[in-house]
Design a protein around this motif. Structure first.
Motif: not given
Length: 465
Positions: A73, A107, A140
């Motif tokens: 992200g 992430e 997102d």
């Protein structure tokens, strides 16, 4: 039938309590190994950062050279594009699956630090943390929204259910991403769809159909299917109600019994005064079959097995006869192609008679673990490139035994990313990664050739097509 113990005498306990204790220890070992594998994925990303790619800021995909890609992200570091394929191959994954795994690790490390610490401490199974990373990457989320999820999920990540996680992600979007929340509300109006899954055809020749319609349209469709199913019963069909409803959908698709798009009768009469009405065409089936038959199959009346190229799954000969024998089917017979023929031309461009043989022989991109079809099976899909396995400048001839299908991504890896390969025999390829690891790719799939503890040799310079 009696149940027998695994053939590992002396390694497994023979009492219930012992088996449970053994299983718990193995589970702990596997969780620890998975945590170390996540850490290795992050280290691989650290070793291949964006600034390791020359001219990364001016890179464009049009050049075909290596670029940088986001795998997690916003706020997570970018990585060098070509590095993904080699790590994926080392794990026995496709490039896309390897990218997904690296993205989950990055992430967790950079955007979900509380979850990361629990995994590294052995307090949380890696697969549960990866599930949270999937949710934050898929939505997102901004850095603030991801931090909100991390704060609230980390203490309960070992027991949170997927539905509760989804609700928390939605709350993060509403709190920290109001513009996106409004856009998602508007996008909800576009969820309507009607999908025929052509990529998963069953052995019996059936496919799944899913859809989300306006209520009025759904009711009209249901009424039409119900009415035609009743007509089939009145005509003597002994099929069950569900079977007749399925048959009714096919009849609606071919004959458009309820979708009469002709103008109103008054307009039709007015048109007839000036010109004859255009003929109405009945849709026909289009079925493309590639059959490999023996003399026995041609003369036998028994059932055989065929293959549907779209799905590479088997279908019965009876089902094929039903498809071809339907009155609305327009059947075209094409010449038989002998895949053992050696077809060659004295030119760089590859003619259709060669690309057809290559697609039928290899079926998919021949890069390790890749499964993208060699042929464009749908209008919106991109077919594979056809690569000269030996550079044309070194051997100025194009032949069916010297061409292999590579999807565009892996064609670029071969041309610019340091991967090389050679043809062992038609349909069998030996690949060498930039770090010297070897993989055999043939009709059975991908096999890592090097032993796990072997040190690969230094790779040579890659061939350029």
């Amino acid at each position: 039938m009696a149940i027998t113990a695994p053939e590992q005498p002396g390694t497994l306990p023979d009492d219930a309590a012992g088996v449970l204790a053994f299983a718990r220890r193995q589970r702990q070992t596997a969780d620890a190994a998975e945590a170390r594998l996540l850490a290795a994925a992050v280290q691989w990303a650290v070793i291949h950062p964006a600034d390791s790619v020359e001219d990364a800021e001016t890179y464009t995909f049009r050049s075909g050279l290596e670029g940088v890609i986001p795998i997690a992200g916003p706020g997570a570091p970018l990585v060098a594009e070509f590095s993904v394929a080699e790590y994926a191959a080392a794990l026995g994954l496709s490039t896309e699956a390897g990218k997904h795994y690296l993205g989950q690790a990055v992430e967790l490390r950079y955007r979900l630090p509380r979850l990361w610490r629990r995994v590294m401490a052995g307090d949380l199974p890696a697969w549960k943390a990866r599930r949270v990373a999937d949710a934050t990457i898929g939505a997102d989320l901004t850095e603030a929204a991801a931090a909100f999820v991390d704060t609230h999920v980390a203490p309960v990540a070992h027991k949170i259910r997927p539905t509760a996680l989804d609700r928390l992600v939605e709350e993060a979007i509403g709190r920290f991403m109001p513009d996106q929340a409004e856009q998602r509300r508007r996008d909800g109006l576009d969820r309507r769809h009607f999908t025929v899954d052509r990529d998963h055809v069953s052995f019996d020749g059936t496919a799944y159909v899913t859809g989300e319609l306006d209520l009025a349209d759904a009711i009209d469709l249901d009424d039409a299917v119900r009415g035609l199913a009743a007509q089939l019963a009145d005509l003597g069909s002994e099929a069950t109600l569900d079977q007749r409803r399925a048959l009714a959908v096919g009849e609606l698709a071919r004959r458009q019994l309820t979708l009469d798009l002709t103008p109103p009768e008054v307009e039709v009469r007015a048109q007839r005064a000036t010109k004859p009405p255009a003929p109405r065409r009945t849709p026909v089936r289009k079925t493309v079959l590639y059959l490999h038959l023996t003399d026995h199959a041609l003369t036998s009346t028994g059932d055989g097995i065929g293959r549907c190229e779209t799905t590479r799954k088997p279908v019965t000969a009876t089902q094929i006869r039903d498809w071809c024998g339907h009155p609305d089917t327009h059947l075209v017979v094409t010449p038989v192609i002998d895949l053992h023929d050696h077809v060659h031309v004295d030119q760089y461009e590859i003619p259709d008679r060669i690309t057809e043989r290559v697609a039928l022989r290899d079926l998919t991109c021949v890069f390790p673990h890749c499964t993208r079809p060699a042929r464009r099976l749908h209008p919106d899909h991109h077919g594979c490139d056809h690569d000269h396995t030996t550079p044309y400048r070194d051997h100025p001839e194009t032949c069916s035994h010297g061409i292999a299908p590579l999807c565009r991504r892996h064609h670029r890896h071969k041309t610019h990313g340091g991967w090389t390969y050679e043809t062992l025999e038609p349909g069998s390829y030996r690949w060498t990664s930039p770090h010297g690891y070897h993989y055999l790719r043939d009709h059975t799939g991908t096999t890592a050739i090097d032993p796990a503890d072997d040190n690969p040799a230094e790779p040579g310079p890659p061939d350029r097509d």
